[in-house]
Design a protein around this motif. Structure first.
Motif, PDB file in Angstrom:
ATOM      1  N   ASN A 180       0.830  -1.212   0.000  1.00  0.00           N
ATOM      2  CA  ASN A 180       0.000   0.000   0.000  1.00  0.00           C
ATOM      3  C   ASN A 180       0.859   1.255   0.000  1.00  0.00           C
ATOM      4  OD1 ASN A 180      -2.384  -1.464   0.035  1.00  0.00           O
ATOM      5  ND2 ASN A 180      -2.521  -1.491   2.268  1.00  0.00           N
ATOM      6  N   ARG A 183       2.165   1.579  -3.496  1.00  0.00           N
ATOM      7  CA  ARG A 183       1.088   2.025  -4.395  1.00  0.00           C
ATOM      8  C   ARG A 183       0.855   3.523  -4.250  1.00  0.00           C
ATOM      9  NH1 ARG A 183      -1.752  -2.894  -2.634  1.00  0.00           N
ATOM     10  NH2 ARG A 183      -1.746  -4.406  -4.347  1.00  0.00           N
ATOM     11  N   GLY A 186       3.013   5.438  -6.463  1.00  0.00           N
ATOM     12  CA  GLY A 186       2.828   5.289  -7.901  1.00  0.00           C
ATOM     13  C   GLY A 186       3.163   3.931  -8.473  1.00  0.00           C
ATOM     14  N   ASP A 188       2.483   0.227  -9.597  1.00  0.00           N
ATOM     15  CA  ASP A 188       1.310  -0.565  -9.978  1.00  0.00           C
ATOM     16  C   ASP A 188       1.756  -2.013 -10.136  1.00  0.00           C
ATOM     17  OD1 ASP A 188      -1.025  -1.625 -10.857  1.00  0.00           O
ATOM     18  OD2 ASP A 188      -1.347  -0.201 -12.492  1.00  0.00           O
ATOM     19  N   SER A 190      -0.071  -4.546 -10.915  1.00  0.00           N
ATOM     20  CA  SER A 190      -0.904  -5.307 -11.849  1.00  0.00           C
ATOM     21  C   SER A 190      -0.577  -5.011 -13.309  1.00  0.00           C
ATOM     22  CB  SER A 190      -2.387  -5.006 -11.597  1.00  0.00           C
ATOM     23  OG  SER A 190      -2.660  -3.623 -11.769  1.00  0.00           O
ATOM     24  N   GLU A 191       0.364  -4.114 -13.593  1.00  0.00           N
ATOM     25  CA  GLU A 191       0.703  -3.753 -14.962  1.00  0.00           C
ATOM     26  C   GLU A 191       1.752  -4.694 -15.532  1.00  0.00           C
ATOM     27  OE1 GLU A 191       1.939   0.257 -15.219  1.00  0.00           O
ATOM     28  OE2 GLU A 191      -0.098   1.066 -15.343  1.00  0.00           O
ATOM     29  N   LYS A 197       5.626  -8.210 -13.653  1.00  0.00           N
ATOM     30  CA  LYS A 197       4.967  -8.282 -12.351  1.00  0.00           C
ATOM     31  C   LYS A 197       5.907  -8.860 -11.292  1.00  0.00           C
ATOM     32  CE  LYS A 197       0.255  -8.756 -14.150  1.00  0.00           C
ATOM     33  NZ  LYS A 197      -0.950  -9.638 -14.247  1.00  0.00           N
TER      34      LYS A 197
END
Length: 265
Positions: A180, A183, A186, A188, A190-191, A197
């Motif tokens: 968290n 995140r 910035g 990500d 899941s990209e 990943k």
């Protein structure tokens, strides 16, 4: 909590399963995992499934916890089932392409493997959700006590297992906090493709290792400050007591085994 890994988590309660002696729960859980491999038809798996659901009902723990216990291992289960379906020969052939084929026996074995995995996970989850880690450690130490004759470090091993089981949810919570935080900066997760990943997860490892080592050092300092010197000559605040209901639970598993052997035959 419902969206996190539940391995090692204890759900307080006053159900019949909660009140059982941890030694009885530990022995019956391992025994159930052993006898599940004797099931060889749909009747025997139906019996084991109904028995597991009955135990879940007696625990009065929300069924969602057990489903979330299966979720982290779902891909491993499906992969194992796929291997059974595609590489098991026998019976009627439904589909064939090169070395791959889907047969009657393959589908049947795949269903049985899936049921076996789910039942084992359910019973293991039931054990951890209804048994505090300290009581589980005491049960492991009691069961392994005969190994003291050969100077096996029973107390140390049980303590290590208890600490490891206890800190699994703590490490998962720590991992979620770190994710968290990244995140918010910035990142990500899941990209990109699978390799990208995996690279995005690498920055999680260093702060997680640092946090784990700091937590281990704090735990060792706390144990030394309280005069911990190992298991020799150590008294116990929690004394385990075997009751009638624990004997009844053992008898229930004996009856289950008899019916299972009958259905197998």
């Amino acid at each position: 909590m419902m969206n996190k890994l539940i391995l090692g988590r204890y759900i307080p309660g006053n159900s019949l399963i909660h009140r059982l002696d941890p030694r009885a729960k530990l022995l019956t859980s391992f025994y159930f995992i052993g006898i599940i491999f004797f099931a060889n038809n749909w009747q025997s798996y139906l019996l084991l499934g109904l028995f597991t659901l009955f135990c879940v009902y007696l625990s009065k723990v929300d069924f969602g916890y057990f489903l979330r216990g299966v979720r982290p291992l779902l891909w491993l289960i499906l992969f194992t089932v796929a291997l059974q379906v595609l590489f098991t020969s026998g019976g009627q052939v439904y589909w064939e392409w090169g070395v791959f084929q889907i047969t009657e026996y393959g589908v049947q074995n795949g269903i049985f493997i899936f049921c076996r995995f789910v039942l084992i996970i359910f019973m293991s989850t039931l054990l951890t959700l209804t048994t505090p880690p300290l009581e589980l450690s005491d049960a492991i130490e009691f069961i392994l006590r005969p190994l003291n004759v050969v100077h096996f470090p029973v107390h140390e091993i049980s303590l290590m297992l208890s600490i490891a089981l206890r800190f699994v949810p703590t490490l998962m919570d720590e991992t979620e906090k770190i994710m968290n935080a990244q995140r918010a900066r910035g990142v990500d997760f899941s990209e990109g493709n699978l390799i990208q990943k995996m690279k995005a997860v690498i920055p999680l490892l260093i702060p997680l290792f640092v946090s784990s080592f700091n937590r281990a050092d704090d735990l060792a300092t706390a144990m030394e400050a309280r005069g911990y010197q190992g298991g020799e000559g150590r008294t116990k605040y929690r004394v385990l007591h075997w009751h009638k209901k624990d004997t009844v639970s053992i008898c229930a598993y004996a009856i289950l085994t008899i019916v299972l052997i009958y259905l197998r035959a």
